[in-house]
Enzyme design. Sequence first.
Site, PDB file in Angstrom:
ATOM      1  N   ARG A  51       0.857  -1.196   0.000  1.00  0.00           N
ATOM      2  CA  ARG A  51       0.000   0.000   0.000  1.00  0.00           C
ATOM      3  C   ARG A  51       0.890   1.244   0.000  1.00  0.00           C
ATOM      4  O   ARG A  51       0.881   2.040   0.935  1.00  0.00           O
ATOM      5  CB  ARG A  51      -0.914   0.003   1.226  1.00  0.00           C
ATOM      6  CG  ARG A  51      -1.588  -1.308   1.590  1.00  0.00           C
ATOM      7  CD  ARG A  51      -2.569  -1.848   0.619  1.00  0.00           C
ATOM      8  NE  ARG A  51      -3.790  -1.149   0.379  1.00  0.00           N
ATOM      9  CZ  ARG A  51      -4.941  -1.379   0.994  1.00  0.00           C
ATOM     10  NH1 ARG A  51      -5.023  -2.250   1.950  1.00  0.00           N
ATOM     11  NH2 ARG A  51      -6.044  -0.739   0.657  1.00  0.00           N
TER      12      ARG A  51
ATOM     13  N   GLN B 106      -0.271   2.741  -5.674  1.00  0.00           N
ATOM     14  CA  GLN B 106      -1.697   3.051  -5.500  1.00  0.00           C
ATOM     15  C   GLN B 106      -2.529   2.733  -6.741  1.00  0.00           C
ATOM     16  O   GLN B 106      -3.640   2.234  -6.641  1.00  0.00           O
ATOM     17  CB  GLN B 106      -1.846   4.534  -5.180  1.00  0.00           C
ATOM     18  CG  GLN B 106      -2.463   4.763  -3.830  1.00  0.00           C
ATOM     19  CD  GLN B 106      -2.381   6.210  -3.385  1.00  0.00           C
ATOM     20  OE1 GLN B 106      -1.628   7.006  -3.926  1.00  0.00           O
ATOM     21  NE2 GLN B 106      -3.170   6.536  -2.397  1.00  0.00           N
TER      22      GLN B 106
ATOM     23  N   SER C 284      -8.038  -1.381  -2.705  1.00  0.00           N
ATOM     24  CA  SER C 284      -8.611  -0.040  -2.551  1.00  0.00           C
ATOM     25  C   SER C 284      -9.691   0.234  -3.592  1.00  0.00           C
ATOM     26  O   SER C 284     -10.765   0.731  -3.260  1.00  0.00           O
ATOM     27  CB  SER C 284      -7.528   1.034  -2.684  1.00  0.00           C
ATOM     28  OG  SER C 284      -6.683   1.004  -1.576  1.00  0.00           O
TER      29      SER C 284
ATOM     30  N   TYR D  52      -2.032  -0.783   8.081  1.00  0.00           N
ATOM     31  CA  TYR D  52      -3.151  -1.591   8.560  1.00  0.00           C
ATOM     32  C   TYR D  52      -3.307  -1.451  10.069  1.00  0.00           C
ATOM     33  O   TYR D  52      -2.339  -1.149  10.783  1.00  0.00           O
ATOM     34  CB  TYR D  52      -2.931  -3.064   8.214  1.00  0.00           C
ATOM     35  CG  TYR D  52      -3.070  -3.344   6.741  1.00  0.00           C
ATOM     36  CD1 TYR D  52      -4.306  -3.224   6.117  1.00  0.00           C
ATOM     37  CD2 TYR D  52      -1.974  -3.711   5.965  1.00  0.00           C
ATOM     38  CE1 TYR D  52      -4.446  -3.471   4.769  1.00  0.00           C
ATOM     39  CE2 TYR D  52      -2.101  -3.960   4.611  1.00  0.00           C
ATOM     40  CZ  TYR D  52      -3.342  -3.839   4.012  1.00  0.00           C
ATOM     41  OH  TYR D  52      -3.492  -4.073   2.681  1.00  0.00           O
TER      42      TYR D  52
END
Length: 377
Positions: free
Chosen positions: A122, A127, A133, A228
Amino acid sequence: MELFFPKEIREGETRVPLVPSIASKFSALGAEITVEAGFGASVKIADSEYEKAGCKITPDRKSALAKADIILRLSPPPGEEISATKKGAIHISYLDPFFNLERVKKLAKAGASAICMEMIPRTTIAQKMDALSSQANLAGYVAVLQAVNKLDKIAPMMMTPAGTLSPAKVFIIGAGVAGLQAIATAKRLGARVEAFDTRPVVEEQVCSLGAKFLKIDLGETGQTDGGYAKELTPEQLELQRQGMAKACAQADIVITTAQLFGRKAPVLIKSDVIDGMMPGSVVVDMAAETGGNVEGSKPGEEVVQNGVTIIGASNLAGCVPLDASQMYASNLFNFVDHFWDKEAKTFNLNREDEIIAGSLLTHDGEIVNETIKEKAG
Ligand code: NAD
């Protein structure tokens, strides 16, 4: 290089991993793209549209699997198809490795270089390849629409000559990608929104969307380097449940999105809290498929308890399959493009790169990801 996109065959899957606008981009790389006949049926895209985008269409899935240098999918491959691929082929898809280690072992045995979409780091640079996501974003939106559809009342405040209707109250637990989109969607519909997350950094994001952040003192919480949530202790979890009970009792809609990467989701709403909610209210458990945040929720089903509807969410992004496919296909393309050698027209499996290092699970007959290797024993 030959890239093959087999038709999705997982039951209930409506999304596809390639749409024509992205197929054109793959073709422009100089790769040979083949898709299985009937590939886009679930999103009403005809084979001819893929052909126009430069794809070959084949009815012969088996030979295409055996021939391809790179196989790209959405759902994990069925076991029997893993051994049917060419040794050394690159395989890119969701793999659900923490809950299905056998599949990873099979991929290693088949000599595949398996890239796991869930394990793409991440990071800012990755991205554009982050399918967790892109799909969670859509799922957060769909969760709110499903809940509102079930409600016996409207979401916004309405002042009319016949009286004033107060806005629906929505409580969102877990304000990551899905939760933040759920907050934004509920706000757009005019609901009054409150949210909670164990990662303190999230408070500002929640407030910037115009929602209220519920404060519960849990002592030290936080997040991992990967962004996370850290797992709570049983005592912290109990404190959290108590702290959220009032917000649940007052809410018309509760949406839970709390996940712990690679582990079963935490149970955040127990039966007694459901019993304390207003009849007619709706709970959407977005973690239903990973163990559930809500006691009694079942993936893909609706359960009514004490007049409260509990929706066990399952593949919510699949409820908007066209956009979900577009985004997933784009994630796949961005991944391949990032490592594409434009001169040699080949994929460069650069194991020094942190994106490949994080997401490559098997290579040369071995499990090469340390976390998964440890789990596999
Ligand atoms: P996720 O799906 O793993 O979890 C969803 C949310 O549940 C998270 O916000 C988590 O903090 C929360 N949660 C976990 N336990 C909880 C509990 N007991 N109570 C309440 N909430 C709990 O996470 P995600 O949405 O995929 O991503 C989390 C974060 O990672 C994002 O918000 C973002 O900050 C970061 N991220 C960064 C990038 C990037 O930089 N490329 C991409 C994606 C995500």
